[in-house]
Scaffold this active site. Structure first.
Site, PDB file in Angstrom:
ATOM      1  N   ARG A  86      -7.536  -0.397   1.251  1.00  0.00           N
ATOM      2  CA  ARG A  86      -8.060  -1.633   0.653  1.00  0.00           C
ATOM      3  C   ARG A  86      -8.523  -1.399  -0.787  1.00  0.00           C
ATOM      4  O   ARG A  86      -8.497  -2.310  -1.602  1.00  0.00           O
ATOM      5  CB  ARG A  86      -9.179  -2.205   1.548  1.00  0.00           C
ATOM      6  N   ASP A  98     -11.969   7.223   4.060  1.00  0.00           N
ATOM      7  CA  ASP A  98     -10.725   7.019   4.812  1.00  0.00           C
ATOM      8  C   ASP A  98     -10.314   5.542   4.836  1.00  0.00           C
ATOM      9  O   ASP A  98      -9.208   5.221   5.244  1.00  0.00           O
ATOM     10  CB  ASP A  98     -10.897   7.561   6.241  1.00  0.00           C
ATOM     11  N   ASP A 135       1.911   6.586   5.339  1.00  0.00           N
ATOM     12  CA  ASP A 135       0.890   5.618   4.932  1.00  0.00           C
ATOM     13  C   ASP A 135       1.300   4.877   3.653  1.00  0.00           C
ATOM     14  O   ASP A 135       0.520   4.132   3.080  1.00  0.00           O
ATOM     15  CB  ASP A 135      -0.454   6.343   4.742  1.00  0.00           C
ATOM     16  N   GLU A 147      -9.274   3.776   2.503  1.00  0.00           N
ATOM     17  CA  GLU A 147      -8.829   3.841   1.107  1.00  0.00           C
ATOM     18  C   GLU A 147      -7.789   2.796   0.759  1.00  0.00           C
ATOM     19  O   GLU A 147      -7.637   2.438  -0.416  1.00  0.00           O
ATOM     20  CB  GLU A 147      -8.273   5.245   0.814  1.00  0.00           C
ATOM     21  N   LYS A 172       0.861  -1.186   0.000  1.00  0.00           N
ATOM     22  CA  LYS A 172       0.000   0.000   0.000  1.00  0.00           C
ATOM     23  C   LYS A 172       0.897   1.235   0.000  1.00  0.00           C
ATOM     24  O   LYS A 172       1.692   1.440   0.912  1.00  0.00           O
ATOM     25  CB  LYS A 172      -0.899   0.017   1.242  1.00  0.00           C
ATOM     26  N   LYS A 212      -9.813  13.117   8.234  1.00  0.00           N
ATOM     27  CA  LYS A 212      -9.249  12.768   9.542  1.00  0.00           C
ATOM     28  C   LYS A 212      -9.173  13.999  10.437  1.00  0.00           C
ATOM     29  O   LYS A 212      -9.188  15.127   9.964  1.00  0.00           O
ATOM     30  CB  LYS A 212      -7.823  12.219   9.371  1.00  0.00           C
ATOM     31  N   ASP A 222      -2.452  10.361   3.446  1.00  0.00           N
ATOM     32  CA  ASP A 222      -3.842   9.968   3.691  1.00  0.00           C
ATOM     33  C   ASP A 222      -4.524  10.991   4.589  1.00  0.00           C
ATOM     34  O   ASP A 222      -4.394  10.959   5.810  1.00  0.00           O
ATOM     35  CB  ASP A 222      -3.874   8.573   4.346  1.00  0.00           C
TER      36      ASP A 222
HETATM   37  N1  BES Z   1      -3.891   4.733   6.997  1.00  0.00           N
HETATM   38  C1  BES Z   1      -4.990   4.486   7.855  1.00  0.00           C
HETATM   39  C2  BES Z   1      -4.650   3.499   8.975  1.00  0.00           C
HETATM   40  C3  BES Z   1      -3.652   3.983   9.977  1.00  0.00           C
HETATM   41  C4  BES Z   1      -4.063   4.628  11.128  1.00  0.00           C
HETATM   42  C5  BES Z   1      -2.317   3.781   9.794  1.00  0.00           C
HETATM   43  C6  BES Z   1      -3.161   5.049  12.057  1.00  0.00           C
HETATM   44  C7  BES Z   1      -1.387   4.207  10.710  1.00  0.00           C
HETATM   45  C8  BES Z   1      -1.814   4.848  11.862  1.00  0.00           C
HETATM   46  C9  BES Z   1      -6.155   3.913   7.055  1.00  0.00           C
HETATM   47  O1  BES Z   1      -6.255   4.353   5.746  1.00  0.00           O
HETATM   48  C10 BES Z   1      -7.400   4.323   7.753  1.00  0.00           C
HETATM   49  O2  BES Z   1      -7.677   5.479   7.772  1.00  0.00           O
HETATM   50  N2  BES Z   1      -8.112   3.365   8.321  1.00  0.00           N
HETATM   51  C11 BES Z   1      -9.297   3.620   9.027  1.00  0.00           C
HETATM   52  C12 BES Z   1     -10.344   2.616   8.582  1.00  0.00           C
HETATM   53  C13 BES Z   1     -11.717   2.929   9.048  1.00  0.00           C
HETATM   54  C14 BES Z   1     -12.233   4.166   8.348  1.00  0.00           C
HETATM   55  C15 BES Z   1     -12.593   1.737   8.747  1.00  0.00           C
HETATM   56  C16 BES Z   1      -9.014   3.494  10.517  1.00  0.00           C
HETATM   57  O3  BES Z   1      -8.234   2.615  10.895  1.00  0.00           O
HETATM   58  O4  BES Z   1      -9.545   4.292  11.272  1.00  0.00           O
HETATM   59 ZN    ZN Z   2      -4.521   4.952   4.829  1.00  0.00          ZN
HETATM   60 MN    MN Z   3      -7.362   6.162   5.577  1.00  0.00          MN
END
Ligand code: BES
Ligand code: ZN
Ligand code: MN
Length: 490
Positions: A341, A337, A278, A339, A255, A267, A260
């Site tokens: 996947r 968010d 990310d 994204e 990824k 966020k 992000d």
């Molecule tokens: N890049 C983030 C995950 C992440 C969070 C990585 C903190 C490193 C530190 C990912 O794209 C994301 O935002 N995931 C969300 C998913 C949710 C919206 C289902 C998350 O984990 O909050």
């Molecule tokens: Zn992300």
């Molecule tokens: Mn995200």
């Protein structure tokens, strides 16, 4: 940092400060040939040779004052011996990196360390001695890196050869750390690709790059949907290393969200700067490919990076949008968010159709939930294949980049069913790392061994660790290199 093997006596004449002579010391085994005053001093300061413990004393030898450093390597028979040796090396560079000294001599004469042991010490030293000061223009002299070389004396004959392999690994880790550390105004999909084109020139790795029209033509609606709010065009990057072995490659997919923001599902501001890393999965894949190529791995491996930036914009995708992936499956984007996947699913479909992998491993900073579950100690492992899961877990233990396996199954899979499309891109409130993995699994062809590594907790460190300073760890490079060594090359 240069590592040089030389059996010439350390140059002391003419140097302004006392030379540093370092020794590796096993637990409770102070070398008998040390000056009595050093032995007394080490004991008085409770230096016992524990892994990573460091002692420093000054003595006169002949005309000169010498700075003697003792680095603890723990018990000689310990089962995590190589990581203890890495810690010994790391302790030396942590201490002397910005000490003013430019050179350090590692004196191995009379030590019982094997060539592999010596390489472990040097790998620890090299990795802990990495730092990126490119954007710091006002460092005071005493804050600047001074140590430029380690001179190794009295090493076993084959130590230099063994070190060459480990040096390739260090190059890979350092490349990953640089990519992960670069800010998102400098590192975006196109410049990520350019960095790789520059670094891989002459290594024998063959690069293929897809631009947006090419991805459009392939039907990558999920990946492009993430990218459409950004002025930075997306890229798909493939790196092929064919060092022999099976016709079907092992494929690593990363990824690479170069920033992000969350998109329209924006966020919170606090800590958002972390989202420059990310792209840690893509960074690990690129670093691993570099390590494999530089050490001439006898294996057929392909690394793929799905590179996009996730931004809010008038043109950004909305919650509720339905996108069609390259596989033909449709996705309702509940949360922009989630994204990663969406990027991975198209990268994985393309990887399977283009390279017919023997097995496939994806790495992604995919969920905050994995950090809630495992903190910064293990990455999450999800797999449809017992052998691959076992191989990865073993590679994790042997490389120190550990993995913890999570369950998967139909009950979790159901949680991403959508009322309007084939699936939605988020599950419910619970099990967020697992439903993310279930989403990815829907894009894996039947019969292809696959593992997903959620590395969100491992890419960036708030404080220094065994072989890294705070910041980018380079996680994943050693894990993947170990997997290749132990399952494809042996
Ligand atoms: N890049 C983030 C995950 C992440 C969070 C990585 C903190 C490193 C530190 C990912 O794209 C994301 O935002 N995931 C969300 C998913 C949710 C919206 C289902 C998350 O984990 O909050
Ligand atoms: Zn992300
Ligand atoms: Mn995200």
């Amino acid at each position: 940092m240069q590592i040089r093997f030389s059996d010439a006596p350390a140059e002391t004449a003419g140097s302004l400060s006392p030379p540093i002579i370092a020794r590796i010391v096993d637990q409770d085994a102070l070398p008998a040939d040390l000056e009595p005053v050093l032995i007394e001093a080490a004991k008085a300061t409770r230096f016992a040779g524990k892994a990573g413990q460091l002692f420093e004393g000054f003595v006169t030898r002949g005309e000169n004052v010498v700075r003697v450093a003792l680095a603890g390597a723990g018990e000689a028979a310990a089962k995590d011996r190589s990581s203890a040796l890495e810690k010994a090396g790391a302790a030396l560079t942590a201490k002397y990196l910005a000490s003013g000294a430019t050179s350090l001599t590692l004196d191995l004469a009379g030590s019982a360390l094997s060539a592999e042991d010596v390489a472990a010490v040097l790998l620890g030293a090299r990795l802990r001695g990495w730092r990126m000061d490119a954007y710091r223009t006002t460092l005071k002299p005493e804050q600047k890196v001074s140590l430029t070389e380690i001179v190794v004396q009295g090493a076993p004959e084959d130590a230099e050869t063994v070190w060459q392999g480990e040096a390739a690994l260090a190059e890979g880790v350092e490349f990953t750390r640089t990519l992960v550390t670069e800010p998102a105004n400098v590192l975006y999909p196109e410049s990520f690709v350019e960095r790789c084109q520059t670094r891989f020139a002459g290594t024998g790795v063959e690069l293929t790059v897809l631009d947006e029209p090419a991805m459009q033509a392939l039907g990558m609606g999920a990946l492009l949907g993430v990218s459409q709010g950004s002025v930075r065009p997306a890229r798909m990057l493939a790196m092929v290393w064919n060092g022999g072995g099976d016709a079907k490659p092992t494929v690593f997919v990363g990824k690479g969200v170069t920033f992000d923001t969350g998109g329209i599902s924006l966020k919170q501001p606090t800590g958002m700067e972390d989202m420059k890393w990310d792209m840690g999965g893509a960074g690990a894949v690129a670093g691993a490919m570099l390590a494999l190529a530089l050490r001439g791995a006898k294996a057929h491996v392909v690394g793929i990076c799905g590179l996009v930036e996730n931004m809010p914009d008038a043109n950004a995708q909305r919650p509720g949008d339905v996108v069609t992936s390259m596989s033909g499956q449709t996705v309702e984007v509940i949360n922009t968010d989630a994204e990663g996947r969406l990027v991975l699913c198209d990268a994985l479909t393309w990887a399977q159709r283009t390279y017919a992998p023997a097995r496939i491993v994806d790495l992604a900073t995919l969920t905050g939930a994995i950090i809630a579950a495992l903190a910064n100690e293990y990455a999450g492992l999800f797999s449809n294949d017992e052998d691959l899961a076992k191989d990865l877990t073993a590679a994790g233990e042997n490389s120190g980049e550990r993995l913890w396996r999570f369950p998967m199954g139909p009950a979790y899979d159901k949680m991403i069913d959508s009322p309007i499309a084939d699936m939605k891109n988020v599950g419910g409130r619970y099990g967020g790392s697992i439903t993310a993995a279930q989403f990815i699994q829907r894009f894996i062809d039947k019969g292809t061994p696959w593992a997903h590594l959620d590395i969100a907790g491992m890419v960036w460190a708030e404080k220094s660790g065994a072989t890294w300073d705070k910041g980018a760890t380079g996680y994943g490079v050693r894990l993947l290199d170990r997997l290749v060594r132990d399952t494809l090359e042996s």
